[in-house]
Design a protein around this motif. Structure first.
Motif, PDB file in Angstrom:
ATOM      1  N   GLY A 197       9.929   6.170  13.751  1.00 49.34           N
ATOM      2  CA  GLY A 197       8.763   6.531  12.961  1.00 49.34           C
ATOM      3  C   GLY A 197       8.444   5.519  11.890  1.00 49.34           C
ATOM      4  N   LEU A 198       9.447   5.126  11.120  1.00 48.33           N
ATOM      5  CA  LEU A 198       9.204   4.184  10.026  1.00 48.33           C
ATOM      6  C   LEU A 198       8.682   2.848  10.540  1.00 48.33           C
ATOM      7  CD1 LEU A 198      12.292   4.794   7.681  1.00 48.33           C
ATOM      8  CD2 LEU A 198      10.018   5.812   7.563  1.00 48.33           C
ATOM      9  N   PHE A 199       9.243   2.365  11.641  1.00 50.20           N
ATOM     10  CA  PHE A 199       8.815   1.059  12.147  1.00 50.20           C
ATOM     11  C   PHE A 199       7.426   1.119  12.784  1.00 50.20           C
ATOM     12  CE2 PHE A 199      13.118  -0.224  11.324  1.00 50.20           C
ATOM     13  CZ  PHE A 199      13.035  -1.593  11.130  1.00 50.20           C
ATOM     14  N   GLU A 200       7.114   2.211  13.470  1.00 44.36           N
ATOM     15  CA  GLU A 200       5.780   2.296  14.079  1.00 44.36           C
ATOM     16  C   GLU A 200       4.703   2.494  13.025  1.00 44.36           C
ATOM     17  OE1 GLU A 200       4.887   4.070  17.703  1.00 44.36           O
ATOM     18  OE2 GLU A 200       6.826   3.664  18.638  1.00 44.36           O
ATOM     19  N   VAL A 201       4.986   3.291  12.004  1.00 42.61           N
ATOM     20  CA  VAL A 201       4.043   3.421  10.895  1.00 42.61           C
ATOM     21  C   VAL A 201       3.854   2.067  10.228  1.00 42.61           C
ATOM     22  CG1 VAL A 201       3.722   4.407   8.584  1.00 42.61           C
ATOM     23  CG2 VAL A 201       4.477   5.874  10.472  1.00 42.61           C
ATOM     24  N   HIS A 202       4.944   1.333  10.069  1.00 40.06           N
ATOM     25  CA  HIS A 202       4.855   0.002   9.453  1.00 40.06           C
ATOM     26  C   HIS A 202       3.979  -0.934  10.279  1.00 40.06           C
ATOM     27  CE1 HIS A 202       6.481  -4.159   8.684  1.00 40.06           C
ATOM     28  NE2 HIS A 202       6.156  -3.764   7.473  1.00 40.06           N
ATOM     29  N   ARG A 203       4.153  -0.901  11.596  1.00 41.98           N
ATOM     30  CA  ARG A 203       3.344  -1.779  12.452  1.00 41.98           C
ATOM     31  C   ARG A 203       1.856  -1.437  12.366  1.00 41.98           C
ATOM     32  NH1 ARG A 203       8.179  -1.967  15.785  1.00 41.98           N
ATOM     33  NH2 ARG A 203       7.796   0.084  16.693  1.00 41.98           N
ATOM     34  N   GLU A 204       1.546  -0.145  12.245  1.00 44.39           N
ATOM     35  CA  GLU A 204       0.144   0.273  12.252  1.00 44.39           C
ATOM     36  C   GLU A 204      -0.513   0.239  10.874  1.00 44.39           C
ATOM     37  OE1 GLU A 204      -0.780   3.870  14.278  1.00 44.39           O
ATOM     38  OE2 GLU A 204       0.201   3.264  16.140  1.00 44.39           O
ATOM     39  N   ASN A 234       0.835  -1.200   0.000  1.00 40.67           N
ATOM     40  CA  ASN A 234       0.000   0.000   0.000  1.00 40.67           C
ATOM     41  C   ASN A 234       0.875   1.258   0.000  1.00 40.67           C
ATOM     42  OD1 ASN A 234       0.804   0.489   2.702  1.00 40.67           O
ATOM     43  ND2 ASN A 234      -0.963  -0.618   3.525  1.00 40.67           N
ATOM     44  N   ALA A 235       0.241   2.419   0.069  1.00 37.22           N
ATOM     45  CA  ALA A 235       0.983   3.686   0.007  1.00 37.22           C
ATOM     46  C   ALA A 235       1.965   3.825   1.160  1.00 37.22           C
ATOM     47  CB  ALA A 235      -0.001   4.857   0.014  1.00 37.22           C
ATOM     48  N   PHE A 236       1.623   3.257   2.317  1.00 38.21           N
ATOM     49  CA  PHE A 236       2.493   3.394   3.494  1.00 38.21           C
ATOM     50  C   PHE A 236       3.706   2.472   3.375  1.00 38.21           C
ATOM     51  CE2 PHE A 236      -2.021   4.010   4.675  1.00 38.21           C
ATOM     52  CZ  PHE A 236      -1.980   5.394   4.677  1.00 38.21           C
ATOM     53  N   ASP A 237       3.506   1.263   2.848  1.00 38.33           N
ATOM     54  CA  ASP A 237       4.654   0.406   2.519  1.00 38.33           C
ATOM     55  C   ASP A 237       5.573   1.126   1.537  1.00 38.33           C
ATOM     56  OD1 ASP A 237       3.768  -1.981   3.925  1.00 38.33           O
ATOM     57  OD2 ASP A 237       2.352  -2.337   2.295  1.00 38.33           O
ATOM     58  N   ALA A 238       4.960   1.719   0.513  1.00 37.99           N
ATOM     59  CA  ALA A 238       5.733   2.350  -0.559  1.00 37.99           C
ATOM     60  C   ALA A 238       6.528   3.544  -0.049  1.00 37.99           C
ATOM     61  CB  ALA A 238       4.794   2.778  -1.688  1.00 37.99           C
ATOM     62  N   VAL A 239       5.917   4.345   0.837  1.00 33.83           N
ATOM     63  CA  VAL A 239       6.629   5.536   1.314  1.00 33.83           C
ATOM     64  C   VAL A 239       7.778   5.141   2.243  1.00 33.83           C
ATOM     65  CG1 VAL A 239       5.389   6.203   3.447  1.00 33.83           C
ATOM     66  CG2 VAL A 239       6.122   7.965   1.826  1.00 33.83           C
ATOM     67  N   ILE A 240       7.621   4.058   2.999  1.00 35.41           N
ATOM     68  CA  ILE A 240       8.713   3.560   3.852  1.00 35.41           C
ATOM     69  C   ILE A 240       9.877   3.071   2.979  1.00 35.41           C
ATOM     70  CG2 ILE A 240       9.391   1.730   5.459  1.00 35.41           C
ATOM     71  CD1 ILE A 240       6.482   1.934   6.588  1.00 35.41           C
ATOM     72  N   ALA A 241       9.561   2.259   1.975  1.00 32.86           N
ATOM     73  CA  ALA A 241      10.605   1.746   1.079  1.00 32.86           C
ATOM     74  C   ALA A 241      11.312   2.891   0.363  1.00 32.86           C
ATOM     75  CB  ALA A 241       9.996   0.783   0.057  1.00 32.86           C
ATOM     76  N   ALA A 242      10.530   3.889  -0.044  1.00 31.58           N
ATOM     77  CA  ALA A 242      11.115   5.041  -0.740  1.00 31.58           C
ATOM     78  C   ALA A 242      12.060   5.811   0.167  1.00 31.58           C
ATOM     79  CB  ALA A 242      10.004   5.954  -1.258  1.00 31.58           C
ATOM     80  N   HIS A 243      11.653   5.992   1.430  1.00 34.50           N
ATOM     81  CA  HIS A 243      12.540   6.738   2.327  1.00 34.50           C
ATOM     82  C   HIS A 243      13.824   5.965   2.617  1.00 34.50           C
ATOM     83  CE1 HIS A 243      14.207   8.466   6.023  1.00 34.50           C
ATOM     84  NE2 HIS A 243      13.893   9.576   5.397  1.00 34.50           N
ATOM     85  N   LEU A 244      13.721   4.660   2.792  1.00 39.04           N
ATOM     86  CA  LEU A 244      14.937   3.867   2.999  1.00 39.04           C
ATOM     87  C   LEU A 244      15.866   4.008   1.793  1.00 39.04           C
ATOM     88  CD1 LEU A 244      13.365   0.647   4.579  1.00 39.04           C
ATOM     89  CD2 LEU A 244      14.678   2.417   5.761  1.00 39.04           C
ATOM     90  N   ALA A 245      15.288   4.001   0.587  1.00 39.37           N
ATOM     91  CA  ALA A 245      16.098   4.185  -0.622  1.00 39.37           C
ATOM     92  C   ALA A 245      16.695   5.588  -0.662  1.00 39.37           C
ATOM     93  CB  ALA A 245      15.248   3.924  -1.861  1.00 39.37           C
ATOM     94  N   ALA A 246      15.920   6.592  -0.247  1.00 36.55           N
ATOM     95  CA  ALA A 246      16.415   7.972  -0.243  1.00 36.55           C
ATOM     96  C   ALA A 246      17.627   8.119   0.666  1.00 36.55           C
ATOM     97  CB  ALA A 246      15.305   8.931   0.195  1.00 36.55           C
ATOM     98  N   CYS A 247      17.660   7.364   1.757  1.00 35.85           N
ATOM     99  CA  CYS A 247      18.808   7.420   2.668  1.00 35.85           C
ATOM    100  C   CYS A 247      20.092   6.955   1.979  1.00 35.85           C
ATOM    101  CB  CYS A 247      18.541   6.567   3.912  1.00 35.85           C
ATOM    102  SG  CYS A 247      17.248   7.235   4.978  1.00 35.85           S
TER     103      CYS A 247
END
Length: 517
Positions: free
Chosen positions: A114-121, A27-40
């Motif tokens: 933040g990334l992990f808590e958003v992922h859990r929820e 979903n969009a939240f999975d995608a935004v987490i993956a994108a931020h990890l890539a941005a790092c």
């Protein structure tokens, strides 16, 4: 299951990571987490796991939540004389800006929590899957593009300061310089760290080896953080600030962060002006916009001078305060740093707007991890009362304002921006372009901008010469830029309507948008 959607970000590989996850059924939240990890990995000056940020999330069921995982001030304050804290100058070509770095500039990081808590929820795919694009990019390497090489050149003083960072970021073809366009950036330590983090979770960062490495670094080299700062860091869920403007609704970042509140303040000031009577880019409109920005900045400064308020920004929306500044604007107007944004909307109706920052980085990695530490205590914008005057154990204020707009035709837009103090004026101008001037989203993002702060009017190239000449008569202290520039933010934006998805990466900051159909 394949999931349609669109993502916009500051790098092709960042957007690709989001698109890959959507195509994998995330979903969009999975995608935004993956994108931020890539941005790092691919946007190292603008993104880091040791920074902080905010995610504005709207679920398919209509729930709106602002996840605040911005940096926290340390619980213990070392004496200034014992602190490793010193200035460097960043060269934007047209202007110079001073930043402070060193171990004494590090605030408690919030991004990993933040990334992990958003992922859990809100997430649906395993974190190991979401981290895979970033791990592969860090290990296989990524070619430096023109924009990232340009950013490196601006802050090269930071990244050439210490041997550990020199080893990773120094050019192989131009000694004494950072990586040039086309050169490969390899980050094997970061790849290994991401792999372990994805498997072990955020406890590895906040209670394990990483927290230990940072606290030892601070103890040995003049920093403030200790193990309690990491163990007691908490993500905060907030109700987004909701603003009705014309017939649109804008959701944005609430207090204690000030960026969203100041955008709301500017919109409330503009409510009393019928912008249909103005032509976009005309001198009267630009003069009005400059004066609104000036009053907004005055309101911000006045609010911070009020020692009685723990979150001064929120009081600028009180009706009597608004009227005080609005009356000044009527008179005035009528006489005439590393931050990155990722926006994702999926086919199920989930919307994610994520803004994160590492400052410019303090110059040092967390030992053995390849993760650049933040320099938030050295950011002048985040320390309005002066350096070393921060209260202990408190969320730092921020201009970051991830936002979601719902228009009268039911179109929804996710946007935000990098750009320090300029990000709020960048977002404001995109909102006005879309809502008042009915521009399509790509035109709204790429149209020229102006920024008024500290008595200086900065004007981006692209406005009509006669309008600029007339505008500058009313604003004698000015700086005219030759064209679009990262100084004026990077509003990577996406939209969903009855006609489908659309995305636009802001060209000022190397933006890229990708649609999954």
């Amino acid at each position: 299951m394949h999931n349609k959607g669109v993502a916009a970000a500051g790098h092709e590989q960042t957007a690709k990571a989001a698109a890959f996850i959507l195509a994998e059924g995330g979903n969009a939240f999975d995608a935004v987490i993956a994108a931020h990890l890539a941005a790092c990995v691919v946007e190292p000056v603008l993104s880091s796991l040791a920074g902080g940020g905010f995610l504005l999330a709207r679920t398919a069921t209509g729930d709106n939540t602002l996840y605040d995982f911005f940096v926290q001030t340390p619980q213990f304050k070392r004496a200034v004389a014992e602190t490793d804290f010193f200035p460097i100058s960043a060269d934007f070509g047209t202007v110079q800006q001073e930043f402070h770095i060193g171990v004494g500039s590090i605030a408690t990081p919030g991004t990993v929590k933040g990334l992990f808590e958003v992922h859990r929820e809100l997430g649906s795919l395993p974190m190991t899957v979401l981290a895979q694009p970033a791990i592969e990019l860090a290990r296989a390497g990524v070619a430096m593009n023109a924009f990232q090489a340009y950013i490196f050149d601006i802050v090269k003083t930071i990244y050439l300061k210490y041997p550990e960072t020199q080893k990773i970021f120094t050019s192989k073809v131009r000694p004494g310089c950072l990586l040039q366009q086309g050169e490969m950036l390899y980050q094997p330590e970061l790849a290994d760290c991401l792999e372990v983090l994805a498997k072990e979770g955020d406890a590895f960062f906040y209670r394990g080896e990483i927290a230990g490495a940072v606290t030892r670094l601070c103890a040995e080299r003049g920093g403030h953080l200790d193990s309690k700062d990491f163990e007691q860091y908490r993500l905060v869920k907030r109700t987004p600030l909701s603003i009705a403007y014309r017939e649109a609704n804008v959701l944005t970042n609430p207090a204690p962060s000030s960026g969203g509140t100041l955008i709301a303040f500017a919109l409330q000031l503009l409510q009393s002006f019928d912008l249909s009577g103005y032509r976009y880019g005309s001198a009267p409109y630009l003069d009005l916009l400059a004066n609104v920005q000036d009053m907004t900045n005055k309101a911000r400064i006045d609010a911070y001078l009020n020692e009685n308020s723990p979150h001064p920004a929120e009081h600028v929306l009180d009706p009597e305060v608004l009227e005080t500044y609005r009356s000044q604007i009527k008179t005035a107007a009528m006489c005439s740093r590393g931050t990155t944004q990722i926006s994702v909307i999926d086919g199920r109706g989930n919307i994610a707007s994520l803004t994160t920052s590492n400052g410019e980085g303090c110059g040092l990695f967390i030992p053995g991890t390849g993760i650049m530490l933040n320099n938030m205590l050295g950011e002048e914008d985040l320390n309005p009362k002066g350096f070393h005057h921060w209260p202990t154990d408190q969320r730092m204020t921020s201009m970051m304002a991830p936002s979601i707009v719902t228009l009268p035709d039911k179109r929804q837009i996710a946007l935000g921006s990098g750009g320090s103090n300029r990000l709020r004026t960048a977002i404001l101008q995109v909102l006005l372009n879309v809502i008042d001037f009915k521009m399509p989203l790509d035109q709204a993002v790429t149209s020229p901008r102006l920024h008024h702060e500290g008595g200086l009017l900065s004007v981006e190239g692209g406005f009509a010469d006669d309008a600029i000449a007339q505008l500058l008569k009313n604003h004698p202290n000015y700086q005219v830029w030759p064209g679009l520039n990262l100084f004026f933010g990077g509003t990577h934006s996406v939209s969903r309507s009855a006609d489908g998805f659309f995305g636009i990466g802001d060209p000022r900051r190397g933006g890229v948008a990708m649609e999954v159909s």
